[in-house]
Motif scaffolding. Structure first.
Motif, PDB file in Angstrom:
ATOM      1  N   PHE A 366       0.835  -1.206   0.000  1.00 35.48           N
ATOM      2  CA  PHE A 366       0.000   0.000   0.000  1.00 35.48           C
ATOM      3  C   PHE A 366       0.875   1.263   0.000  1.00 35.48           C
ATOM      4  CE2 PHE A 366      -2.398   3.204   2.541  1.00 35.48           C
ATOM      5  CZ  PHE A 366      -3.390   3.473   1.606  1.00 35.48           C
ATOM      6  N   ILE A 367       1.942   1.250   0.774  1.00 40.15           N
ATOM      7  CA  ILE A 367       2.834   2.419   0.826  1.00 40.15           C
ATOM      8  C   ILE A 367       3.594   2.582  -0.481  1.00 40.15           C
ATOM      9  CG2 ILE A 367       4.921   3.332   1.965  1.00 40.15           C
ATOM     10  CD1 ILE A 367       3.895   2.141   4.564  1.00 40.15           C
ATOM     11  N   GLN A 368       3.979   1.469  -1.114  1.00 36.24           N
ATOM     12  CA  GLN A 368       4.801   1.541  -2.310  1.00 36.24           C
ATOM     13  C   GLN A 368       4.001   1.964  -3.541  1.00 36.24           C
ATOM     14  OE1 GLN A 368       6.857  -2.123  -3.098  1.00 36.24           O
ATOM     15  NE2 GLN A 368       7.965  -1.308  -4.884  1.00 36.24           N
ATOM     16  N   TYR A 369       2.748   1.548  -3.687  1.00 32.84           N
ATOM     17  CA  TYR A 369       2.021   1.740  -4.941  1.00 32.84           C
ATOM     18  C   TYR A 369       0.853   2.724  -4.845  1.00 32.84           C
ATOM     19  CZ  TYR A 369       4.618  -2.457  -6.215  1.00 32.84           C
ATOM     20  OH  TYR A 369       5.623  -3.345  -6.439  1.00 32.84           O
ATOM     21  N   SER A 370       0.543   3.264  -3.677  1.00 33.25           N
ATOM     22  CA  SER A 370      -0.600   4.177  -3.550  1.00 33.25           C
ATOM     23  C   SER A 370      -0.110   5.599  -3.327  1.00 33.25           C
ATOM     24  CB  SER A 370      -1.515   3.744  -2.401  1.00 33.25           C
ATOM     25  OG  SER A 370      -0.792   3.780  -1.167  1.00 33.25           O
ATOM     26  N   LYS A 371      -1.044   6.543  -3.515  1.00 31.01           N
ATOM     27  CA  LYS A 371      -0.735   7.955  -3.337  1.00 31.01           C
ATOM     28  C   LYS A 371      -1.121   8.413  -1.922  1.00 31.01           C
ATOM     29  CE  LYS A 371      -1.537   9.039  -8.221  1.00 31.01           C
ATOM     30  NZ  LYS A 371      -2.304   9.887  -9.184  1.00 31.01           N
ATOM     31  N   VAL A 372      -0.591   9.598  -1.577  1.00 32.51           N
ATOM     32  CA  VAL A 372      -0.920  10.168  -0.277  1.00 32.51           C
ATOM     33  C   VAL A 372      -2.399  10.530  -0.234  1.00 32.51           C
ATOM     34  CG1 VAL A 372      -0.460  12.072   1.330  1.00 32.51           C
ATOM     35  CG2 VAL A 372       1.427  11.065   0.032  1.00 32.51           C
ATOM     36  N   GLY A 373      -3.069  10.110   0.818  1.00 34.77           N
ATOM     37  CA  GLY A 373      -4.492  10.376   0.977  1.00 34.77           C
ATOM     38  C   GLY A 373      -5.375   9.209   0.622  1.00 34.77           C
ATOM     39  N   SER A 374      -4.827   8.209  -0.109  1.00 37.06           N
ATOM     40  CA  SER A 374      -5.637   7.027  -0.464  1.00 37.06           C
ATOM     41  C   SER A 374      -5.795   6.141   0.760  1.00 37.06           C
ATOM     42  CB  SER A 374      -4.970   6.261  -1.601  1.00 37.06           C
ATOM     43  OG  SER A 374      -3.654   5.896  -1.253  1.00 37.06           O
ATOM     44  N   ASN A 375      -6.798   5.228   0.722  1.00 35.42           N
ATOM     45  CA  ASN A 375      -7.079   4.371   1.864  1.00 35.42           C
ATOM     46  C   ASN A 375      -7.598   3.032   1.402  1.00 35.42           C
ATOM     47  OD1 ASN A 375     -10.164   4.606   1.724  1.00 35.42           O
ATOM     48  ND2 ASN A 375      -9.547   6.769   1.932  1.00 35.42           N
ATOM     49  N   PHE A 376      -7.611   2.076   2.305  1.00 36.25           N
ATOM     50  CA  PHE A 376      -8.196   0.759   2.054  1.00 36.25           C
ATOM     51  C   PHE A 376      -8.747   0.236   3.373  1.00 36.25           C
ATOM     52  CE2 PHE A 376      -4.115  -0.403   3.675  1.00 36.25           C
ATOM     53  CZ  PHE A 376      -4.290  -1.635   4.289  1.00 36.25           C
ATOM     54  N   ARG A 377      -9.531  -0.863   3.290  1.00 33.04           N
ATOM     55  CA  ARG A 377     -10.191  -1.418   4.475  1.00 33.04           C
ATOM     56  C   ARG A 377      -9.657  -2.801   4.786  1.00 33.04           C
ATOM     57  NH1 ARG A 377     -16.674  -0.028   4.012  1.00 33.04           N
ATOM     58  NH2 ARG A 377     -16.459   2.251   3.821  1.00 33.04           N
ATOM     59  N   ILE A 378      -9.638  -3.092   6.082  1.00 34.61           N
ATOM     60  CA  ILE A 378      -9.301  -4.424   6.557  1.00 34.61           C
ATOM     61  C   ILE A 378     -10.552  -4.973   7.226  1.00 34.61           C
ATOM     62  CG2 ILE A 378      -7.848  -5.772   8.111  1.00 34.61           C
ATOM     63  CD1 ILE A 378      -5.706  -3.686   7.853  1.00 34.61           C
ATOM     64  N   GLU A 379     -11.145  -6.017   6.588  1.00 34.95           N
ATOM     65  CA  GLU A 379     -12.378  -6.601   7.096  1.00 34.95           C
ATOM     66  C   GLU A 379     -12.030  -7.734   8.050  1.00 34.95           C
ATOM     67  OE1 GLU A 379     -15.248  -5.377   6.543  1.00 34.95           O
ATOM     68  OE2 GLU A 379     -14.802  -4.011   4.865  1.00 34.95           O
ATOM     69  N   SER A 380     -12.460  -7.621   9.318  1.00 35.96           N
ATOM     70  CA  SER A 380     -12.217  -8.680  10.292  1.00 35.96           C
ATOM     71  C   SER A 380     -13.189  -8.487  11.449  1.00 35.96           C
ATOM     72  CB  SER A 380     -10.770  -8.624  10.799  1.00 35.96           C
ATOM     73  OG  SER A 380     -10.580  -9.591  11.808  1.00 35.96           O
ATOM     74  N   GLN A 381     -13.805  -9.601  11.866  1.00 36.12           N
ATOM     75  CA  GLN A 381     -14.690  -9.552  13.017  1.00 36.12           C
ATOM     76  C   GLN A 381     -13.970  -9.882  14.331  1.00 36.12           C
ATOM     77  OE1 GLN A 381     -18.116 -11.987  12.317  1.00 36.12           O
ATOM     78  NE2 GLN A 381     -18.867 -10.744  10.609  1.00 36.12           N
ATOM     79  N   ASP A 382     -12.683 -10.173  14.220  1.00 32.03           N
ATOM     80  CA  ASP A 382     -11.894 -10.468  15.416  1.00 32.03           C
ATOM     81  C   ASP A 382     -11.416  -9.139  16.021  1.00 32.03           C
ATOM     82  OD1 ASP A 382     -10.109 -11.264  17.349  1.00 32.03           O
ATOM     83  OD2 ASP A 382      -9.357 -12.961  16.173  1.00 32.03           O
ATOM     84  N   LYS A 383     -11.867  -8.848  17.218  1.00 32.11           N
ATOM     85  CA  LYS A 383     -11.497  -7.585  17.859  1.00 32.11           C
ATOM     86  C   LYS A 383     -10.004  -7.495  18.134  1.00 32.11           C
ATOM     87  CE  LYS A 383     -15.842  -6.359  20.128  1.00 32.11           C
ATOM     88  NZ  LYS A 383     -16.478  -5.991  21.418  1.00 32.11           N
ATOM     89  N   LEU A 384      -9.385  -8.639  18.439  1.00 33.47           N
ATOM     90  CA  LEU A 384      -7.951  -8.627  18.702  1.00 33.47           C
ATOM     91  C   LEU A 384      -7.171  -8.274  17.449  1.00 33.47           C
ATOM     92  CD1 LEU A 384      -7.557 -11.739  21.045  1.00 33.47           C
ATOM     93  CD2 LEU A 384      -7.537  -9.333  21.684  1.00 33.47           C
ATOM     94  N   GLN A 385      -7.538  -8.861  16.314  1.00 33.73           N
ATOM     95  CA  GLN A 385      -6.865  -8.543  15.059  1.00 33.73           C
ATOM     96  C   GLN A 385      -7.129  -7.096  14.642  1.00 33.73           C
ATOM     97  OE1 GLN A 385      -8.035 -11.499  12.165  1.00 33.73           O
ATOM     98  NE2 GLN A 385      -6.910 -13.163  13.211  1.00 33.73           N
ATOM     99  N   GLN A 386      -8.345  -6.652  14.898  1.00 36.81           N
ATOM    100  CA  GLN A 386      -8.674  -5.260  14.580  1.00 36.81           C
ATOM    101  C   GLN A 386      -7.829  -4.297  15.409  1.00 36.81           C
ATOM    102  OE1 GLN A 386     -12.580  -3.764  15.792  1.00 36.81           O
ATOM    103  NE2 GLN A 386     -12.914  -3.093  13.686  1.00 36.81           N
ATOM    104  N   LYS A 387      -7.664  -4.578  16.720  1.00 39.51           N
ATOM    105  CA  LYS A 387      -6.828  -3.729  17.580  1.00 39.51           C
ATOM    106  C   LYS A 387      -5.371  -3.814  17.173  1.00 39.51           C
ATOM    107  CE  LYS A 387      -5.509  -3.045  22.441  1.00 39.51           C
ATOM    108  NZ  LYS A 387      -5.523  -1.588  22.303  1.00 39.51           N
ATOM    109  N   MET A 388      -4.944  -4.996  16.742  1.00 42.57           N
ATOM    110  CA  MET A 388      -3.560  -5.174  16.307  1.00 42.57           C
ATOM    111  C   MET A 388      -3.260  -4.299  15.090  1.00 42.57           C
ATOM    112  SD  MET A 388      -1.701  -8.731  15.240  1.00 42.57           S
ATOM    113  CE  MET A 388       0.061  -8.782  14.891  1.00 42.57           C
ATOM    114  N   ALA A 389      -4.178  -4.249  14.125  1.00 43.46           N
ATOM    115  CA  ALA A 389      -3.988  -3.426  12.937  1.00 43.46           C
ATOM    116  C   ALA A 389      -3.949  -1.944  13.282  1.00 43.46           C
ATOM    117  CB  ALA A 389      -5.102  -3.716  11.923  1.00 43.46           C
ATOM    118  N   ILE A 390      -4.817  -1.518  14.229  1.00 46.88           N
ATOM    119  CA  ILE A 390      -4.869  -0.105  14.616  1.00 46.88           C
ATOM    120  C   ILE A 390      -3.581   0.304  15.342  1.00 46.88           C
ATOM    121  CG2 ILE A 390      -6.086   1.547  16.084  1.00 46.88           C
ATOM    122  CD1 ILE A 390      -8.667   0.033  15.485  1.00 46.88           C
ATOM    123  N   ASP A 391      -3.065  -0.574  16.229  1.00 49.30           N
ATOM    124  CA  ASP A 391      -1.850  -0.235  16.977  1.00 49.30           C
ATOM    125  C   ASP A 391      -0.592  -0.314  16.126  1.00 49.30           C
ATOM    126  OD1 ASP A 391      -3.527   0.067  19.082  1.00 49.30           O
ATOM    127  OD2 ASP A 391      -2.862  -1.707  20.205  1.00 49.30           O
TER     128      ASP A 391
END
Length: 492
Positions: A366-391
């Motif tokens: 994502f850092i190598q091929y995208s521009k500044v300001g672009s975004n993507f989503r990480i779909e996961s119902q696991d709260k631990l994995q979701q917190k891991m991605a945020i941290d």
């Protein structure tokens, strides 16, 4: 008759040398020697004059000899001219007639006896017939009282009230001023910086130990420690109430450095001369040194400020130390990033290595091929994995936020986004494991826990299984229990 008179003359010692005569003989003219009164010198005189000028006569001969004999007091010397007792060896003959005049022990009178040399004076014989009382009047000594008798010792407490108002400090009645007051009070320090506590009352001045910092006439601040009076470099009090600037002159020279901006040197614009209040800054050659570095900034040197730009001293080439320093800085930065990972991320890296590897690959692409300001989503119902991605996202310079309905995490690229120097997966391998026993770690995720459940309750419940497990809270209703192995989890 023409013969010589055979009768004795007037002196009754010599015969009259005149011709025989019927009248009385005249004065004897025989020459004789007569000594002076002290017997040191003599003179030749006619016999009829020698009788009156003899040492025992009414008009003895007096020479210029000073006696210098020690008097009876053995302290003074005889100063009499042609002393009749000059030849005497008895000390009692030369009696000292001076008055002693030394002060007696009483301290009021002087000795009135004849001089007695170094021997002690007699006690003062004066006496008083008045009562002798102490300062408070409670202790009395009755007459007769010999002169010089001290005041009686009083056993009662002193009743004198000091000017400070503290009188009940327990010292006895005495003569003279009271001892210094040792009552603890509050006093302002000499410089007026703070109110000091527990200061002895008799201390007129006390210092707080801080720098004075009062403004001086030259613009600097006083660097002396808290002191009394005006600062050494402050102007004296204006005469006749005048407050004009012309009457304000420093009493001493300020030795601080002048920081006024001048045009003497473009690199060092400050004057840097000793304070010269009242006169313009001197035009001098800058004696300071400036710092020059190599292109990478590792090697440095100091050269005189007035070195010409064309001088070879203005350039420094890079050396092998530059490359070595760059490597050292990079390693330090990697270690710094590795140490900043939280215990939660380290534990999740060991429990979910597959999810972590997928997450790091996604962040790198994502850092190598995208521009500044672009975004993507990480779909996961696991709260631990979701917190891991945020941290973990901030270590890449990415922004992470949770999207409703709280099952997706949005990652946004910023201008500071770049690949982290040390991956979480590498840091988890290098760090010592939090688990005590070998084996493949695993975890148990408990969600929707009652809010009133405390960590201490869980620790008490899991105490028999420690140290095979550890607790990691995710939020107020979810927590994660890490186990050393699947067997330990099943046993718990």
């Amino acid at each position: 008759s023409s013969g010589i008179n055979a009768e004795y003359g007037e002196c009754k010692e010599h015969l009259c040398i005149a011709r025989c005569h019927n009248s009385e003989c005249g004065p004897c003219t025989v020459k004789v020697k007569v000594s002076c009164r002290c017997g040191v010198s003599n003179q030749t005189l006619p016999c009829h004059e020698a009788i009156a000028r003899s040492p025992s006569g009414p008009n003895p001969i007096i020479c210029d000899n000073v006696c210098r004999k020690t008097l009876s007091c053995k302290k003074h010397h005889c100063t009499r001219v042609c002393c009749p007792d000059f030849s005497s060896t008895s000390p009692e003959v030369h009696l000292c007639m001076q008055i002693c005049g030394r002060g007696l022990k009483c301290g009021r009178h002087k000795c009135s006896d004849l001089c007695h040399g170094n021997s002690r004076c007699k006690p003062c014989l004066q006496a008083s017939f008045e009562e002798l009382r102490c300062r408070c009047g409670k202790t009395v000594k009755y007459p007769p009282i010999s002169c010089g008798t001290s005041l009686p010792k009083c056993e009662f407490l002193c009743e004198v009230v000091r000017p400070c108002g503290h009188s009940k400090d327990g010292h006895l009645c005495h003569t003279g001023p009271c001892p210094p007051c040792d009552t603890l009070v509050e006093k302002m320090c000499m410089g007026g910086h703070e109110l000091r506590k527990n200061i002895l009352c008799h201390m007129k001045e006390t210092s707080c130990g801080k720098v004075c910092s009062k403004p001086l006439i030259c613009g600097h601040s006083c660097q002396r420690y808290c002191h009394s009076g005006s600062c050494d470099v402050l102007p004296p009090a204006s005469e006749k109430g005048s407050s004009s600037e012309s009457s304000k002159k420093p009493t001493k020279i300020c030795t601080q450095i002048c920081n006024a901006v001048t045009n003497n040197c473009p690199n060092h614009p400050n004057c840097n001369s000793v304070c010269h209040y009242g006169t313009p800054c001197p035009v001098t050659v800058c004696k300071q040194k400036k710092k020059i570095t190599c292109p990478c900034g590792v090697n440095a040197n100091f050269i005189p400020c007035d070195t010409p730009e064309s001088s070879p001293l203005q350039k420094i080439a890079c050396t092998y130390l530059c490359e070595q320093t760059k490597k050292t800085r990079a390693i330090s930065e990697v270690i710094k990033v590795g140490k900043s990972y939280s215990e939660f991320l380290i534990n999740m890296a060991r429990v979910s290595p597959g999810f972590l590897k997928k997450l790091e690959t996604t962040f790198d692409n994502f850092i190598q091929y995208s521009k500044v300001g672009s975004n993507f989503r990480i779909e996961s119902q696991d709260k631990l994995q979701q917190k891991m991605a945020i941290d973990y996202a901030p270590f890449y310079g990415l922004e992470a936020s949770v999207l409703p309905p709280l099952f997706a995490t949005q990652i946004t690229k910023t201008a500071n986004s770049k690949r982290t120097l040390m991956l979480l997966s590498e840091s988890a391998k290098s760090k010592q494991s939090v688990f005590k026993k070998p084996g493949k770690p695993c975890g148990l995720h408990l969600h929707d826990v009652k809010p009133d459940l405390k960590t201490q309750t869980l620790v008490t419940y899991l105490q028999p299984f420690m140290p095979d497990c550890s607790i990691q809270w995710v939020d107020d209703t979810d927590y994660f229990i890490c186990f050393t192995s699947a067997i330990a989890m099943l046993h718990t």
